[in-house]
Design an enzyme around this catalytic site. Structure first.
Site, PDB file in Angstrom:
ATOM      1  N   ARG A  95      64.300  36.267  42.355  1.00  0.00           N
ATOM      2  CA  ARG A  95      64.235  35.894  43.548  1.00  0.00           C
ATOM      3  C   ARG A  95      62.916  35.047  44.173  1.00  0.00           C
ATOM      4  O   ARG A  95      62.068  34.855  43.615  1.00  0.00           O
ATOM      5  CB  ARG A  95      64.235  37.183  44.592  1.00  0.00           C
ATOM      6  CG  ARG A  95      64.106  37.135  46.197  1.00  0.00           C
ATOM      7  CD  ARG A  95      65.557  37.025  46.537  1.00  0.00           C
ATOM      8  NE  ARG A  95      65.903  37.328  47.963  1.00  0.00           N
ATOM      9  CZ  ARG A  95      66.671  36.888  48.789  1.00  0.00           C
ATOM     10  NH1 ARG A  95      67.684  35.886  48.413  1.00  0.00           N
ATOM     11  NH2 ARG A  95      66.783  37.334  50.031  1.00  0.00           N
ATOM     12  N   THR A 368      76.375  31.086  48.886  1.00  0.00           N
ATOM     13  CA  THR A 368      75.723  31.859  47.683  1.00  0.00           C
ATOM     14  C   THR A 368      77.053  31.814  46.368  1.00  0.00           C
ATOM     15  O   THR A 368      77.963  31.300  46.895  1.00  0.00           O
ATOM     16  CB  THR A 368      75.365  33.219  48.107  1.00  0.00           C
ATOM     17  OG1 THR A 368      74.144  33.007  48.801  1.00  0.00           O
ATOM     18  CG2 THR A 368      74.837  34.032  46.900  1.00  0.00           C
ATOM     19  N   ASN A 388      70.998  30.321  49.946  1.00  0.00           N
ATOM     20  CA  ASN A 388      71.063  30.890  51.298  1.00  0.00           C
ATOM     21  C   ASN A 388      72.216  30.140  51.894  1.00  0.00           C
ATOM     22  O   ASN A 388      73.228  30.137  51.433  1.00  0.00           O
ATOM     23  CB  ASN A 388      69.844  31.071  52.097  1.00  0.00           C
ATOM     24  CG  ASN A 388      69.896  31.855  53.155  1.00  0.00           C
ATOM     25  OD1 ASN A 388      70.853  32.893  53.025  1.00  0.00           O
ATOM     26  ND2 ASN A 388      69.046  32.245  54.226  1.00  0.00           N
ATOM     27  N   ASP A 410      65.720  35.128  55.243  1.00  0.00           N
ATOM     28  CA  ASP A 410      66.178  36.379  54.879  1.00  0.00           C
ATOM     29  C   ASP A 410      65.044  37.491  55.286  1.00  0.00           C
ATOM     30  O   ASP A 410      65.377  38.742  55.074  1.00  0.00           O
ATOM     31  CB  ASP A 410      66.644  36.504  53.332  1.00  0.00           C
ATOM     32  CG  ASP A 410      67.955  36.135  52.972  1.00  0.00           C
ATOM     33  OD1 ASP A 410      68.833  35.950  54.039  1.00  0.00           O
ATOM     34  OD2 ASP A 410      68.441  35.957  52.019  1.00  0.00           O
ATOM     35  N   SER A 440      70.740  40.860  50.133  1.00  0.00           N
ATOM     36  CA  SER A 440      71.897  41.646  50.240  1.00  0.00           C
ATOM     37  C   SER A 440      72.714  41.313  48.854  1.00  0.00           C
ATOM     38  O   SER A 440      73.799  42.014  48.759  1.00  0.00           O
ATOM     39  CB  SER A 440      72.723  41.015  51.394  1.00  0.00           C
ATOM     40  OG  SER A 440      72.254  41.298  52.622  1.00  0.00           O
TER      41      SER A 440
HETATM   42  O1  DON Z   1      70.202  37.032  49.696  1.00  0.00           O
HETATM   43  C1  DON Z   1      70.918  37.201  50.471  1.00  0.00           C
HETATM   44  O2  DON Z   1      71.305  38.335  51.034  1.00  0.00           O
HETATM   45  C2  DON Z   1      71.254  35.897  51.131  1.00  0.00           C
HETATM   46  N1  DON Z   1      70.375  34.782  50.990  1.00  0.00           N
HETATM   47  C3  DON Z   1      72.743  35.558  50.349  1.00  0.00           C
HETATM   48  C4  DON Z   1      73.350  34.521  51.192  1.00  0.00           C
HETATM   49  C5  DON Z   1      74.821  34.256  51.100  1.00  0.00           C
HETATM   50  O3  DON Z   1      75.622  34.899  50.445  1.00  0.00           O
HETATM   51  C6  DON Z   1      75.481  33.198  51.808  1.00  0.00           C
HETATM   52  N2  DON Z   1      76.909  33.099  51.487  1.00  0.00           N
HETATM   53  N3  DON Z   1      77.829  33.003  52.282  1.00  0.00           N
END
Ligand code: DON
Length: 558
Positions: A95, A368, A388, A410, A440
């Site tokens: 991350r 994502t 993101n 986030d 998430s």
């Molecule tokens: O880490 C996360 O929860 C978000 N950055 C994920 C973003 C995401 O899934 C966008 N997709 N549609």
């Protein structure tokens, strides 16, 4: 290796898929990813004698090229692994981190108002990327083939170009204005300033060079060498605050996956700094109290929504980067905690989110990507990777070809102020230097008596509810296909409403749920891009399915 400060491994591996005498090896191998080129890259590596971990490197690197809006070298992600040899589960946390100069109020103006655009667009939105370090870690600790071999297909596609599809058009349309604000990005990803029509070829020579350097130097060029300097200049030129030290100090973290059992099946999922595994497990622990198989469809949806509401409430209250805050992990994952939390669930009437225990009361008790892989030895990978929102921060530092993420959004930039996914948080997910924003993303394995599933999806805050809905589908006997097809609905505590995908409920289902006191909102379109692989342990049969809502591909080779 300089990037990797490995924590005490023995603590970080959890005993995993029980292998017994009746378990046979998978009868082949399978990859399901969000893009056909990425699936092909993974299959090619598996055919060449690579294992699931080599294939994961090839798939992740290829997605970074062919889905520049979804994930990439300028982003981060989570890799959940099952290592067949010693029957262990491992979670690689790649991350992004906040830069050292970050502060809790960095996105607030003098009046304390949240300047939303700053956490989404431009250099200030970008966290320090973890993806290159994640790939190097996978290669050095789990791969069998050379790192350069695993990266080759991605490099070729960056050089020779790839053809865009409808999804690319939708993502580029969504960010056209932002991309046009950064001329280098517009030149790379737009067609004369407009979102390209399907069939447009995107060439990425600079990204090809960056990928080559990462492969040849095991990431050194990216974190400490020539690319690092260009990345920092590009970030500073677009309003950001990165330093060379931020890149040089980046490390992946090995963490223990979180686990539970649900009516005899084992669930293995993402630990903090993802909220995914905890919310999923809390919801399943709550639902285990009911016999869902005898409920009507509507009563079942009602109970699942009440479980989501409570899991997402605790996300907002307790979850953030475990290296910065104390998370009552054992308590949140326990069955007794779920019993307490479930006490005020009525089977006939919706709860009101704001009538649950207030946050911080210390009570007891959009793009994502995801891919799933199995190899013939029984090694498994579930990986969810992200920059993101589509095209991340929109910034591509000169001479790198790297799309920088906007993962800083986030964080909870201001207490109880929704981020781009409408998620609120109390103090646990506030911004601090070098902290990881709460995610998430929920890469997950499920093992029942006779079957295994590997699953995950993108979708911002809705990732966890989608994984829950698909997990329940598997747990009631569904296959890979029905898991990706299952209709999606979502409740995230606040706003206090069920959000469901277009066409997800009939009129009568909607009025039934309204009758129980739920507010409902239909999404303007469907959402998610779930990738599933399953394995029947006795026969060895494997199957895979890619979400029909996306443009991905699932391939099984015997
Ligand atoms: O880490 C996360 O929860 C978000 N950055 C994920 C973003 C995401 O899934 C966008 N997709 N549609």
């Amino acid at each position: 290796m300089f990037i990797l400060r490995v924590l005490c491994c023995s603590l970080l591996l959890t005993a995993a898929m029980a292998v017994d005498s009746e378990t046979s090896h998978p009868d082949g191998f399978a990859v399901s990813s969000a893009h056909p080129q990425a699936t092909r890259a993974g299959i090619k590596i598996l055919k060449a004698g690579g294992n699931a971990f080599d294939a994961a490197i090839a798939v992740a690197a290829t997605l970074a090229v062919v889905e520049p809006y979804s994930s990439g070298i300028g982003g981060g992600g989570f890799f959940l692994l099952h290592v067949a040899e010693d029957d262990s589960n491992v979670f690689i946390d790649a991350r992004e981190t906040a830069p050292k100069a970050a502060s809790a109020d960095m996105y607030l103006d003098d009046e304390g108002e949240f300047l939303r655009s700053k956490s989404l667009t431009g250099g200030l939105a970008a966290g320090i990327p973890g993806m290159p370090a994640g790939l190097v870690y996978l290669s050095e600790n789990f791969g069998r083939l050379e790192f350069t071999t695993n990266m080759a297909e991605a490099i070729r596609l960056a050089k020779e170009g790839f053809l865009t599809g409808k999804r690319y058009n939708a993502m580029a349309s969504y960010r056209t204005e932002d991309l046009n604000n950064f001329p280098g990005s517009a030149e790379l990803f737009l067609d004369n300033g407009f979102a390209p029509k399907p069939g447009f070829r995107v060439f990425q020579q600079e990204l090809a060079r960056t990928l080559e350097l990462i492969a040849q130097t095991n990431g050194h060029a990216f974190y400490k060498g020539e690319i690092a300097k260009r990345l920092v200049s590009g970030v500073l030129a677009t309003g950001g605050i990165w330093s060379l030290d931020d890149l040089a100090d980046y490390t992946v973290k090995l963490r223990s996956p979180v686990t539970t059992t649900y009516r005899g099946s084992k669930i293995v999922s993402a630990p903090p700094p993802s909220s995914g595994g905890i919310v999923l497990i809390e919801a399943l622990n709550i639902l285990e109290r009911y016999d869902l198989s005898v409920e009507t469809d509507i009563d079942r949806v009602h109970l699942v929504v009440e479980a989501m509401r409570r899991g997402y409430r605790d996300r907002a209250d307790f979850l953030g980067d475990p290296d910065f805050i104390n998370i009552p992990l054992e308590r949140l994952l326990s069955k007794s905690y779920a019993d307490g939390v479930a006490e005020n669930i009525s089977t006939t009437k919706a709860s009101v989110s704001l009538e649950l225990a207030p946050l911080e009361s210390k009570v007891e008790g959009r793009d994502t990507t995801h891919f799933s892989i199995i190899d013939a030895e029984g090694n498994l990978v579930a990986a969810t990777l992200s920059i993101n929102t589509p095209f991340g921060s929109g910034v591509v530092p000169k001479g790198t070809g790297v799309v920088l993420n906007n993962e800083m959004d986030d964080f909870s930039a201001r207490r109880m102020t929704p981020n781009t996914y409408g998620l609120v948080g109390a103090g646990a997910n506030s911004i601090a230097p070098r902290k990881r924003p709460l995610s998430s993303m929920t890469p997950t394995f499920i093992e029942s008596n006779d079957r295994v599933a590997i699953l995950g999806t993108p979708g911002g805050s809705r990732i966890i509810s989608m994984v829950l809905v698909s997990a329940l589908e598997f747990l009631r006997g569904g296959d890979a296909e029905s898991m990706v097809v299952a209709k999606r609905y979502h409740h995230q505590y606040l706003p206090d409403q069920i959000n469901y995908e277009k066409g997800g409920f009939t009129m009568s289902e909607v009025s039934n749920l309204r009758g129980k006191g739920h507010q409902l909102k239909e999404s303007s379109r469907n959402y998610g891009n779930m990738q599933v692989v399953t394995w029947e342990k006795k026969s060895g049969k494997i199957a895979a399915a890619s979400d029909p809502r996306g443009e991905g591909q699932a391939t099984v080779e015997k």
